[in-house]
Design an enzyme around this catalytic site. Sequence first.
Site, mmCIF file in Angstrom:
data_model
loop_
_atom_site.group_PDB
_atom_site.id
_atom_site.type_symbol
_atom_site.label_atom_id
_atom_site.label_comp_id
_atom_site.label_asym_id
_atom_site.label_seq_id
_atom_site.Cartn_x
_atom_site.Cartn_y
_atom_site.Cartn_z
ATOM 1 N N ARG A 336 0.735 -1.053 -0.079
ATOM 2 C CA ARG A 336 -0.015 0.000 -0.070
ATOM 3 C C ARG A 336 0.990 1.169 0.014
ATOM 4 N NH1 ARG A 336 -2.569 -0.289 5.932
ATOM 5 N NH2 ARG A 336 -2.791 -2.515 5.399
ATOM 6 N N VAL A 382 2.469 -3.734 7.619
ATOM 7 C CA VAL A 382 3.119 -5.035 7.679
ATOM 8 C C VAL A 382 2.061 -6.284 8.586
ATOM 9 C CG1 VAL A 382 4.983 -6.296 8.781
ATOM 10 C CG2 VAL A 382 5.568 -4.224 7.419
ATOM 11 N N ASP A 383 1.569 -5.571 9.507
ATOM 12 C CA ASP A 383 0.869 -6.334 10.347
ATOM 13 C C ASP A 383 -0.500 -6.933 9.342
ATOM 14 O OD1 ASP A 383 2.148 -6.119 12.361
ATOM 15 O OD2 ASP A 383 0.937 -4.248 13.303
ATOM 16 N N GLU A 384 -0.666 -6.272 8.292
ATOM 17 C CA GLU A 384 -1.832 -6.553 7.670
ATOM 18 C C GLU A 384 -1.487 -7.180 6.182
ATOM 19 O OE1 GLU A 384 -4.449 -2.988 7.215
ATOM 20 O OE2 GLU A 384 -4.784 -3.005 9.521
ATOM 21 N N CYS A 385 -0.021 -7.535 6.347
ATOM 22 C CA CYS A 385 0.496 -8.387 4.917
ATOM 23 C C CYS A 385 0.971 -7.276 3.866
ATOM 24 C CB CYS A 385 -0.423 -9.415 4.670
ATOM 25 S SG CYS A 385 -0.595 -10.793 5.792
#
Length: 447
Positions: A336, A382-385
């Site tokens: 993103r 990062v936590d959401e890939c």
Amino acid sequence: MDKPDCKYGLECYQKNPAHKEKYRHPEKPTASETTDKTKTDSTSPKKNDASAASKHRSASPDSSDVFESIKKCKRPPTPEKDHNNDEEKDESNQYYGMTRQRYTLPEVPMDAGMMSDIYDPQIEFSKKAEYKELCEDPKQFIKHKFLVDMPSCFESLWKFCVSKSGEKPEDVFDKFGLRLIGPFDVLAKKFEHAKMHEPGDYLRHWRFYYDPPEFQTVFVKKGTGVHYGYWRDQPDDTSGLMAVNDANKGCEFKLIGENAFDAVIHFLENEVVTTPFNKSQITSMKRSLEEWAKDHNIGLKGGDKLKARGKTVVCKTFHKAGIVVPFDRKKEVGYRELLESDANLKKILAKFDTIDNAPDKIEFDAAMSQLQPIVTAAFIAVDECDFGTALELAIDLFCHGTENLHKVAKPLFVTAYSMLQRPQFIAIMKSHLEDRRKGIDLDLLTK
């Protein structure tokens, strides 16, 4: 002060005054006392047994003698190949096919002295033997020291150079101002005569200030910051894509070809200083490269690989070469955009240029207050890939070049490369940030 007894008693071999000061040692008996004691002991069977045991001990080598003997030992017993090493049998393992030498260390009494003093010379010899073994296999040396595999065009270009000059193939392009360096130093056997270095030094060998982990220098234009190298989006990428950068001008890279031959021809067409005296030599060398490439089915200036990579680039980043990460365009998972545009991010980072985060802590914290939300958003991504977001920000901080941003960029690099399963790039990046050098003389090993 009541000192503890030395556990070695009368047989203590220590000469260190500090040891004498710390422990209590019994006084040695006088000659007359020893004579009397011997007479008394002769009447007792139990005493006679003790005397025999003492005599047996004195017959064996003194522990201090053993210690000195081992310390002087320059070579261990003849090494034997280890046939029970599973790593060498596993084809998927990076150590597959490599035979490791194992050495039998001498048996040493526990009271012979510091174990490190005894074993260090043997361990050092073992390291040198393994290093020598690596030098005999350039492919494995490059894999172990530089953490990458080389494309097929790398070896092919070297064979071309050997065909031109069997004595010094590394100097074939020297007359045009182009020098073969980095992994070519391995093929030129320069490492065989160089001293051993720490692992990080090999990763910093010919690594210019703005070179990201994805880039590996193999050619330099003598006396300048212009350098060519392989661009890898993955550590195991052997596509052979070539890029060029001028370290004296900044962080921007340009992808210019699909193999090492493309890079040399690019240099001959765009970077070489042409004079009436070398013009014919340049033309002849370019023709020789093209003929060799044709004879060995090496495509030149095709552009197919570059076009294919261009379709997978998710963002350009400050170095303009872009980054490639797994990205599901339908689900929009993998990358993103950053919280700020490139223009705004550059304005924020410019505030760090005149700040030293130690003495100027207030100014540094004020600048970080603007940067921190962007960093936090990248970690949330990062936590959401969306791993590419953290990598983009890390690369941008690195390319900006301000050293007081290294501590901010480092965790972003580690997180992104870990999630993307690119651990070799973590090692390269850490080594580079530990000793990030400016300038153009970056031959750290073979001087």
